[in-house]
Design a protein around this motif. Structure first.
Motif, PDB file in Angstrom:
ATOM      1  N   GLU A   1      45.686  70.567 -15.748  1.00 16.35           N
ATOM      2  CA  GLU A   1      44.973  72.117 -15.659  1.00 16.35           C
ATOM      3  C   GLU A   1      45.126  72.282 -14.104  1.00 16.35           C
ATOM      4  O   GLU A   1      45.896  72.745 -13.797  1.00 16.35           O
ATOM      5  CB  GLU A   1      43.907  71.475 -15.709  1.00 16.35           C
ATOM      6  N   ARG A   2      45.404  71.156 -13.280  1.00 16.04           N
ATOM      7  CA  ARG A   2      45.317  71.528 -11.857  1.00 16.04           C
ATOM      8  C   ARG A   2      46.460  71.464 -12.145  1.00 16.04           C
ATOM      9  O   ARG A   2      47.078  72.128 -10.767  1.00 16.04           O
ATOM     10  CB  ARG A   2      45.394  69.481 -11.421  1.00 16.04           C
ATOM     11  N   LEU A   3      47.830  70.974 -12.226  1.00 11.95           N
ATOM     12  CA  LEU A   3      49.556  71.345 -12.388  1.00 11.95           C
ATOM     13  C   LEU A   3      49.760  72.398 -12.279  1.00 11.95           C
ATOM     14  O   LEU A   3      50.523  73.521 -11.404  1.00 11.95           O
ATOM     15  CB  LEU A   3      50.407  70.393 -13.196  1.00 11.95           C
ATOM     16  N   GLN A   4      48.946  73.804 -13.414  1.00 13.41           N
ATOM     17  CA  GLN A   4      49.291  74.554 -13.499  1.00 13.41           C
ATOM     18  C   GLN A   4      48.445  75.777 -12.207  1.00 13.41           C
ATOM     19  O   GLN A   4      49.760  76.493 -12.575  1.00 13.41           O
ATOM     20  CB  GLN A   4      48.858  74.692 -15.355  1.00 13.41           C
ATOM     21  N   ILE A   5      47.539  75.272 -12.180  1.00 10.98           N
ATOM     22  CA  ILE A   5      46.984  76.205 -10.714  1.00 10.98           C
ATOM     23  C   ILE A   5      47.515  76.185  -9.487  1.00 10.98           C
ATOM     24  O   ILE A   5      47.866  76.698  -9.291  1.00 10.98           O
ATOM     25  CB  ILE A   5      45.739  75.633 -10.661  1.00 10.98           C
TER      26      ILE A   5
END
Length: 243
Positions: A122-126
């Motif tokens: 999730e943090r990578l995608q953001i």
């Protein structure tokens, strides 16, 4: 179909212990980069990981290198290690503002993630959504939990590259997720130690040529700085690719 380009160089160029190995014994510190440019048309900037050079410094590098020279730039550890890609919009903006002093000589930006940080899709995608769409960006995942189809798909969706690397006997997956590949070779033995033999370099040459024929650009940097091995291995790989 357009053929890809192959960029071969080293991670950094300023090493005292390269004097008398790759560099002449009596070379002055401020003459090393000019000497390096006689042999290579690209370099990976490493000091930007520890301290962000100002825009004027990047501009000076642009103005003192040949027309087709390319700089790959390692992203700030403040973004990758301290913030771990979280709330990174402002530091990313500041980093890219300075790096763009390189103009058209700015190649890929590398974000090397810390080995102790496990998968956080999730943090990578953001973070990926915050990247300019025209900027080439690659991610070196030092924790194997990131080696998943979901991560590869996330990178593909944004045109970012999975950094292929070898470190201390570990070879990452050879995964292509963009229209370019980015490779870091940290040495065949212990970290940053040893010299790659010709057989291994031939394998990399075959991969680079295969990607080139598919229209994929390649950036490959040697980081085995012991005794100047990185520069010598890069030279040998250049000969294998062109010969």
């Amino acid at each position: 179909m357009r053929k890809g380009k192959i960029y071969i160089g080293t991670s950094g160029w300023h090493y005292k212990h390269w004097a008398g190995t790759f560099y002449p014994e009596d070379i002055k510190s401020d003459e090393q980069f000019a000497y390096y440019q006689d042999y290579f048309d690209t370099v990976e900037l490493n000091n930007s990981f520890y301290h962000l050079p100002d825009r004027a410094t990047f501009r000076k590098w642009k103005e003192t290198t040949p027309k087709n020279f390319i700089f790959s730039v390692k992203g700030s550890r403040y973004i990758s290690h301290m913030k771990k890609l979280s709330d990174a919009r402002e530091p990313l903006r500041a980093f890219l503002h300075n790096a763009r002093g390189l103009g058209r000589k700015l190649g890929p930006v590398l974000f090397q993630l810390p080995p102790g940080w496990k998968l956080n899709l999730e943090r990578l995608q953001i973070f990926l959504k915050q990247l300019p769409p025209t900027l080439r960006v690659t991610f070196e995942f030092r924790n194997t939990s990131w080696y998943t189809p979901e991560v590869y798909d996330a990178l593909r969706a944004r045109g970012c590259a999975f950094c292929i690397y070898e470190l201390a006997g570990h070879l990452s997956p050879i995964e292509v997720t963009a229209d370019f590949v980015y490779i870091r070779l940290h040495g065949p033995g212990a970290k940053y130690q040893g010299s790659y033999n010709r057989t291994i370099l031939k394998q990399w040459a075959r991969r680079l040529l295969a990607w080139r024929d598919k229209g994929i650009d390649s950036y490959i940097y040697f980081d085995n700085d012991q005794a100047g091995y990185a520069a010598f291995n890069a030279q040998t790989l250049q000969e294998l690719v062109t010969g």
